[in-house]
Design a protein around this motif. Sequence first.
Motif, PDB file in Angstrom:
ATOM      1  N   GLN A 217       0.820  -1.211   0.000  1.00 31.49           N
ATOM      2  CA  GLN A 217       0.000   0.000   0.000  1.00 31.49           C
ATOM      3  C   GLN A 217       0.857   1.265   0.000  1.00 31.49           C
ATOM      4  O   GLN A 217       0.631   2.189  -0.787  1.00 31.49           O
ATOM      5  N   PHE A 218       1.849   1.317   0.870  1.00 25.03           N
ATOM      6  CA  PHE A 218       2.752   2.465   0.910  1.00 25.03           C
ATOM      7  C   PHE A 218       3.563   2.536  -0.383  1.00 25.03           C
ATOM      8  O   PHE A 218       3.766   3.616  -0.948  1.00 25.03           O
ATOM      9  N   GLY A 219       3.981   1.364  -0.849  1.00 25.73           N
ATOM     10  CA  GLY A 219       4.816   1.306  -2.038  1.00 25.73           C
ATOM     11  C   GLY A 219       4.091   1.708  -3.304  1.00 25.73           C
ATOM     12  O   GLY A 219       4.673   2.363  -4.185  1.00 25.73           O
ATOM     13  N   THR A 220       2.812   1.342  -3.416  1.00 24.70           N
ATOM     14  CA  THR A 220       2.033   1.666  -4.612  1.00 24.70           C
ATOM     15  C   THR A 220       1.439   3.061  -4.536  1.00 24.70           C
ATOM     16  O   THR A 220       1.641   3.893  -5.430  1.00 24.70           O
ATOM     17  N   ASN A 221       0.683   3.310  -3.472  1.00 25.06           N
ATOM     18  CA  ASN A 221      -0.066   4.560  -3.370  1.00 25.06           C
ATOM     19  C   ASN A 221       0.847   5.778  -3.283  1.00 25.06           C
ATOM     20  O   ASN A 221       0.559   6.809  -3.886  1.00 25.06           O
ATOM     21  N   TYR A 222       1.929   5.633  -2.534  1.00 23.97           N
ATOM     22  CA  TYR A 222       2.794   6.788  -2.297  1.00 23.97           C
ATOM     23  C   TYR A 222       4.156   6.687  -2.997  1.00 23.97           C
ATOM     24  O   TYR A 222       4.496   7.530  -3.827  1.00 23.97           O
TER      25      TYR A 222
END
Length: 351
Positions: free
Chosen positions: A172-177
Motif C-alpha cells: 500500500q505504501f509502495g504503490t499509493n505513495y
Amino acid sequence: MLLTTFFNALVYWICRPFMRAGPFQVFGNLTASYIDFCYATFYKLITNSQKETEKLIASAVKNGTGKGKIAIVTGANSGIGYDTAKVLGQVGYHTILACRNLELGEQALTQLTEETGRENFELMSLNLASFESINKFVEEFKERHGSLHLLVNNGGVCMCPYSTTAEGLELQFGTNYVGHFVLTNALLDVLRRSGPSKIVNLSSLASYMNAGIDRELVTDKSKYNQSRAYYNSKLALVLFAATLARKLEGTGITANSINPGYVATNIFQHIGLSAKIQNMLFANTVMGSLTTLAVVLDQQYANTTGQYFVRCQPTYAHPSANSIKEQDELWGFTEELIAKHSDRRSYGTFL
C-alpha cells in the motif's frame, strides 16, 4: 457553500485533539468519520454532480484551459480516474491513461473515445508497484511527448492483505505513495519546462487517521495492519504534495492533495463491500472526480498550491503536512527506501 466549509472544518477539529492521543485516537476517528459520512450523504443529495461537471467543462473550454496541453492520469481505466480522464479529454487535454491492466485500459480507451467522440486519449502501461515499470513508462512518455501540464496521481490499492511491490516494499505504501513519488520526481523536468503545470495527489479522509507517518508499518511485516497501512499511504500523499509545493515554489508548478469522498469504486474489493452496497451508500464516480476537476479547471484555484481539498474546497490538512520537519523526514525516509530497494539513479532526480 458555507455549510460545506463548516463541516469540512468540523471533521478536522474533531480528529485533531485525538490524532496523537494514543488509544483515544480511535474515538476521534470514529466520531469524525460518522459526521463526515452523514454530511457526505447530505451533500450527495443536494449536489448535481453531472451539472457541476458540465459547468466546469463549459468554463474550461471557454478559457482554453486544456487546449494543446497534455495530462497523465494514473489508474484511469475505471472509477474516479476514468471520469477524471473523460472530462480532461473533453476540455482539450491530450489525456494519457496510465494503467497497470492493459486489457481494461484498452476497454476504457475505446469507451472514452465512443462517449466523447474525441481521439485525444492515449493508453500507456504503468504499474506503480514496480520501479522498472515506472522507469519504462517515463522513458516512453519522454520519447513520445515533449511537454506535460498535468499529473493526476490517482491510482492505488486499499486495505489489502500484506503483500509487497516488485522491489519488496509494503504494497500500500509502495504503490499509493512511493510509486507516485518516483513517477512524479522523474517527470519534474518535463513539468518544469511546460509550466504552468499541476500535480494533484488523491488522498482520503484516511489521512487524518494516523498520528503521523509510521515507518514501522512499512519496514516491519509483523506490525502490519491493513487499515493503518492504508492511512499511512494516504497521509504520505498529503505530505508529499505539501513538500512539492514548498520545494517547487517559483517554478510554475502547483501541487495539491484532495479527498474525493466516499465513492463507489472497485478499490474496496479487499474489505468485502459489494458494488450494490457501495452504490446505496456512496457517491458515484462522477461526483468522486469533482474535487480533482475543481482543482485543475476552476480558475479561482489556478495558482493555489500546497492545499488539501475536500468537496471542491481547500480545508485543514493533517498537522504533519504543515510541519517542515515531518515533511523532510518523510522525504528522507522515502529516498532511503528507494536507495535500499533499487538503483536510485535510474528513477529520477528527487529534487
